[in-house]
Design an enzyme around this catalytic site. Sequence first.
Site, PDB file in Angstrom:
ATOM      1  N   ARG A 156      -2.389  22.202 -15.532  1.00  0.00           N
ATOM      2  CA  ARG A 156      -1.345  21.298 -15.987  1.00  0.00           C
ATOM      3  C   ARG A 156      -1.443  21.026 -17.488  1.00  0.00           C
ATOM      4  O   ARG A 156      -0.466  20.643 -18.131  1.00  0.00           O
ATOM      5  CB  ARG A 156      -1.487  19.969 -15.214  1.00  0.00           C
ATOM      6  N   ASN A 209       0.691  20.385 -22.342  1.00  0.00           N
ATOM      7  CA  ASN A 209       0.387  19.502 -23.462  1.00  0.00           C
ATOM      8  C   ASN A 209       0.596  20.128 -24.830  1.00  0.00           C
ATOM      9  O   ASN A 209       0.195  19.550 -25.837  1.00  0.00           O
ATOM     10  CB  ASN A 209      -1.047  18.977 -23.355  1.00  0.00           C
ATOM     11  N   LYS A 224       8.244  23.401 -14.466  1.00  0.00           N
ATOM     12  CA  LYS A 224       7.301  22.301 -14.290  1.00  0.00           C
ATOM     13  C   LYS A 224       6.765  22.299 -12.859  1.00  0.00           C
ATOM     14  O   LYS A 224       5.576  22.088 -12.628  1.00  0.00           O
ATOM     15  CB  LYS A 224       7.944  20.951 -14.622  1.00  0.00           C
ATOM     16  N   ARG A 233       0.805  -1.229   0.000  1.00  0.00           N
ATOM     17  CA  ARG A 233       0.000   0.000   0.000  1.00  0.00           C
ATOM     18  C   ARG A 233       0.833   1.272   0.000  1.00  0.00           C
ATOM     19  O   ARG A 233       0.375   2.337   0.395  1.00  0.00           O
ATOM     20  CB  ARG A 233      -0.982   0.037   1.176  1.00  0.00           C
ATOM     21  N   HIS A 266       9.024   9.775 -28.163  1.00  0.00           N
ATOM     22  CA  HIS A 266       8.070  10.763 -27.660  1.00  0.00           C
ATOM     23  C   HIS A 266       8.466  12.195 -28.050  1.00  0.00           C
ATOM     24  O   HIS A 266       7.648  12.966 -28.555  1.00  0.00           O
ATOM     25  CB  HIS A 266       7.942  10.638 -26.141  1.00  0.00           C
ATOM     26  N   GLU A 314      -3.913  17.187 -11.553  1.00  0.00           N
ATOM     27  CA  GLU A 314      -4.389  17.399 -12.917  1.00  0.00           C
ATOM     28  C   GLU A 314      -5.894  17.586 -12.968  1.00  0.00           C
ATOM     29  O   GLU A 314      -6.613  16.934 -13.714  1.00  0.00           O
ATOM     30  CB  GLU A 314      -3.985  16.209 -13.813  1.00  0.00           C
ATOM     31  N   LYS A 356       3.498  11.783 -11.148  1.00  0.00           N
ATOM     32  CA  LYS A 356       2.720  10.791 -11.894  1.00  0.00           C
ATOM     33  C   LYS A 356       3.534   9.515 -12.057  1.00  0.00           C
ATOM     34  O   LYS A 356       4.678   9.557 -12.514  1.00  0.00           O
ATOM     35  CB  LYS A 356       2.400  11.316 -13.293  1.00  0.00           C
ATOM     36  N   HIS A 408       1.362  17.977 -27.729  1.00  0.00           N
ATOM     37  CA  HIS A 408       1.087  16.601 -27.299  1.00  0.00           C
ATOM     38  C   HIS A 408      -0.205  16.022 -27.852  1.00  0.00           C
ATOM     39  O   HIS A 408      -0.335  14.810 -27.948  1.00  0.00           O
ATOM     40  CB  HIS A 408       1.081  16.506 -25.775  1.00  0.00           C
ATOM     41  N   GLU A 422      11.242  18.509 -25.179  1.00  0.00           N
ATOM     42  CA  GLU A 422      10.481  18.981 -24.000  1.00  0.00           C
ATOM     43  C   GLU A 422      11.086  20.271 -23.452  1.00  0.00           C
ATOM     44  O   GLU A 422      10.365  21.144 -22.956  1.00  0.00           O
ATOM     45  CB  GLU A 422      10.451  17.916 -22.888  1.00  0.00           C
ATOM     46  N   HIS A 474       0.800  12.734 -29.358  1.00  0.00           N
ATOM     47  CA  HIS A 474       0.305  11.438 -28.868  1.00  0.00           C
ATOM     48  C   HIS A 474      -0.345  10.644 -29.992  1.00  0.00           C
ATOM     49  O   HIS A 474      -0.223   9.420 -30.052  1.00  0.00           O
ATOM     50  CB  HIS A 474      -0.705  11.643 -27.731  1.00  0.00           C
TER      51      HIS A 474
HETATM   52 ZN    ZN Z   1       5.874  14.955 -23.158  1.00  0.00          ZN
END
Ligand code: ZN
Length: 341
Positions: free
Chosen positions: A222, A226, A207, A105, A246, A217, A127, A229, A169, A233
């Site tokens: 946030r 993107n 960031k 946990r 990426h 988020e 994340k 992105h 990035e 993506h």
């Molecule tokens: Zn990215």
Amino acid sequence: MDLIVEHEGKPYPVAFRSLVQIKDALPTSRAVVTDENLARLYPGFLEGERVVTVAPGEASKGLATYERVVRELAQSGADRKTAIVGFGGGVVGDLAGFVAATYLRGVPFVQIPTTLLAQVDSSVGAKVGIDLPEGKNLLGSFWPPIAVYADLGTLRTLPAREFRNGLAEVWKYAYIMDAPLASALEGLTQPGDPRLEGVVRRCVELKAEVVGEDPFERSGRRAILNFGHTIGHAIEAVTGYGAVLHGEAIAIGMVLEARLGERLGITPPETTALVRRTLGEVGLPTALREGSDPDALLGVMRRDKKATQGRLAFSLVETLGTCKLYHDVPEDAVLGVLQAG
Ligand code: ZN
Ligand code: ADP
């Protein structure tokens, strides 16, 4: 000076140190998760450690590897005080973090990002997660590390393509949040560049500012991160992940989303031109590949988890160094940009 990232009353430092200093600073009880490339390149750092090694690459962010790692931990008697240390790029960081978030946990988590991409992006913001066959990052959590330690020296062993991948990035922060950073970045293409430490620190600071305001988020703050992105993506998804890295996908995405902004009267033409020129100078791709299918890309975008009720959302650059989230971008404008390539 260490940077401090706020996460809902659980602040953690991002500290730049040598691997030798990092080893000294780690919690006494620990298990290191790393990949085979790092194990080969940094045997000294891993000497004497309890190590779980995974194969390099996105495939290790799956259930099978997750199962192996947590079972090895259980078999070796790891307990609640055992910190999980992720030593590697984004794949290792996300996997190790998800292991830390779920084993017993939740146990302490330390990140040692070794790619530029992980240092400026994925190691900051809490994340963690793994992929399912049904999609990327479908299983995950917010699990802040107790500390992030980065040694910029590790970037010298990074393949050139992976370094450029991270620079995509880095440039993103300049376009969306920091015009002076754009000037500071001109001509930076090598890991040995003396400007790099200042640049990486600045990206972490930017960031940290955004994720501090929107730790889970939820507020939409946030989402400005993107930029590039939404299209990026989609490129990754239609090319099947891995063929295009990426950073390469978002480089193309940033050029196309800048052009989209320009067509909508939001992004000034000279900013679009600057995005294309600067990414091109880094050696990143700036146009869709020959034979790309605009309809297939649009189809993926419609399924994007950031699209709400069929409307496409984009973080668009307003002037260099500023951006805003636009929720209602018409599909035909997006299609037009994709068709133009
Ligand atoms: Zn990215
Ligand atoms: P990212 O951080 O870009 O999300 P990965 O975790 O997939 O990506 O790492 C990209 C590749 O770079 C992997 O093959 C990994 O083993 C390798 N790698 C990571 N850090 C280093 C390093 N410091 N030196 C050499 N190779 C590295």
